[in-house]
Write a protein that holds these residues in place. Structure first.
Motif, PDB file in Angstrom:
ATOM      1  N   ALA A 100      -0.106  -4.806   4.855  1.00 14.56           N
ATOM      2  CA  ALA A 100      -0.541  -3.508   4.344  1.00 14.56           C
ATOM      3  C   ALA A 100      -0.868  -2.521   5.454  1.00 14.56           C
ATOM      4  N   ASN A 101      -1.081  -3.024   6.661  1.00 17.82           N
ATOM      5  CA  ASN A 101      -1.538  -2.160   7.743  1.00 17.82           C
ATOM      6  C   ASN A 101      -0.605  -2.111   8.949  1.00 17.82           C
ATOM      7  N   ARG A 102       0.420  -2.946   8.958  1.00 20.84           N
ATOM      8  CA  ARG A 102       1.368  -2.959  10.072  1.00 20.84           C
ATOM      9  C   ARG A 102       2.784  -2.819   9.533  1.00 20.84           C
ATOM     10  N   GLU A 103       3.334  -1.614   9.606  1.00 17.52           N
ATOM     11  CA  GLU A 103       4.679  -1.366   9.111  1.00 17.52           C
ATOM     12  C   GLU A 103       5.711  -2.230   9.832  1.00 17.52           C
ATOM     13  N   ASP A 104       5.433  -2.550  11.099  1.00 24.69           N
ATOM     14  CA  ASP A 104       6.374  -3.342  11.889  1.00 24.69           C
ATOM     15  C   ASP A 104       6.273  -4.837  11.600  1.00 24.69           C
ATOM     16  N   ALA A 105       5.241  -5.253  10.883  1.00 27.18           N
ATOM     17  CA  ALA A 105       5.040  -6.678  10.598  1.00 27.18           C
ATOM     18  C   ALA A 105       5.823  -7.069   9.351  1.00 27.18           C
ATOM     19  N   VAL A 106       7.140  -7.125   9.480  1.00 29.40           N
ATOM     20  CA  VAL A 106       7.996  -7.523   8.360  1.00 29.40           C
ATOM     21  C   VAL A 106       7.760  -8.990   8.018  1.00 29.40           C
TER      22      VAL A 106
END
Length: 254
Positions: A100-106
């Motif tokens: 929810a807080n890290r767009e890069d954490a796919v």
């Protein structure tokens, strides 16, 4: 649990590729001996605005996971669509906070490995005593243990402690990595676990440990980028890992 019917022709090509990679990551985790029976999770965010994710069916061993058995859930850990398999919403607490807080954490990967948990219980945490540890220390956060991850109030603290890093040591608990794809998160965990294994064995030797200078740690990201020709460790190693899995535990892409 019975073998589920294939979803290959019922989902998009992009979702099927993510399902295949994630199932492979679960089976590779078992192959490397990092699994903890049915505990821990690896999650991946599906493309699109819905904020849907894939996670393992609760009760299935990692070595049994297939692309079709993975369960689609929402950000609260609730099942989306029809699936015969249960999920463990509490197990998604850590993952949902990161997603929810890290767009890069796919992809978010969490383990309870023996070596990783042993180092997480040490006051100094990971020591700069190996090339692997230097790579991790260049992008590492720490999060204090707050009990089994059931408390929603813990999420902001976990996100704060991870910050923009790739690696997070969950004290007295285990290891966590994030990546822009499944391959990146998995290979990052390989490096993390290797660093912890080296530390435990070096400490067992009883001699004085030689530390890597901080200047070298600070330059590790650049050196890794150079040594992988800009491809990253995930892209470089993932095809070979899949070939190994095809030889030893095929069937994940079903």
């Amino acid at each position: 649990m019975s073998i589920p019917p294939s979803l290959k022709d019922r989902v998009s090509a992009s979702e099927w590729q993510l399902r295949t990679d994630l199932a492979a990551a679960y089976r590779l985790t078992a192959l490397f001996g990092w699994d903890d029976l049915t505990a821990t999770h690896i999650s991946v965010r599906l493309p699109g605005p819905e904020q849907h994710f894939l996670i393992n069916p609760y009760g299935m061993l990692f070595e049994e996971v297939t692309a079709s058995s993975l369960v689609k859930i929402d950000l609260a850990g609730n099942k989306v669509g029809d699936s015969p398999y249960p999920v463990n919403p509490a197990g998604f607490t850590i993952h949902s906070a990161v997603h929810a807080n890290r767009e890069d954490a796919v992809c978010v990967m969490h383990t309870h490995t023996i070596n990783g948990t042993a180092v997480s219980a040490q006051e100094e945490g990971l020591l700069p005593i190996s090339q692997q540890s230097a790579a991790v220390l260049a992008s590492l956060g720490y999060h204090d243990y707050e009990g089994v991850a059931l408390n929603e109030a813990e999420k902001p603290r976990l996100v704060r402690d991870l910050d923009s890093n790739t690696y997070l040591m969950l004290r007295n608990h285990g290891l966590l990595t994030v990546g822009r794809c499944v391959a990146d998160a998995f290979v990052a965990m390989y490096v993390f676990e290797s660093a912890c294994m080296v530390q435990v064995r070096a400490q067992a030797g009883g001699g004085k440990l030689v530390r890597v200078p901080q200047a070298i740690v600070d330059g590790m990201r650049r050196q890794i980028d150079q040594s992988t020709l800009g491809n990253g460790l995930g892209a470089l190693n993932w095809p070979g890992l899949l070939r190994r899995l095809d030889r030893r535990n095929p069937g994940y892409a079903e």
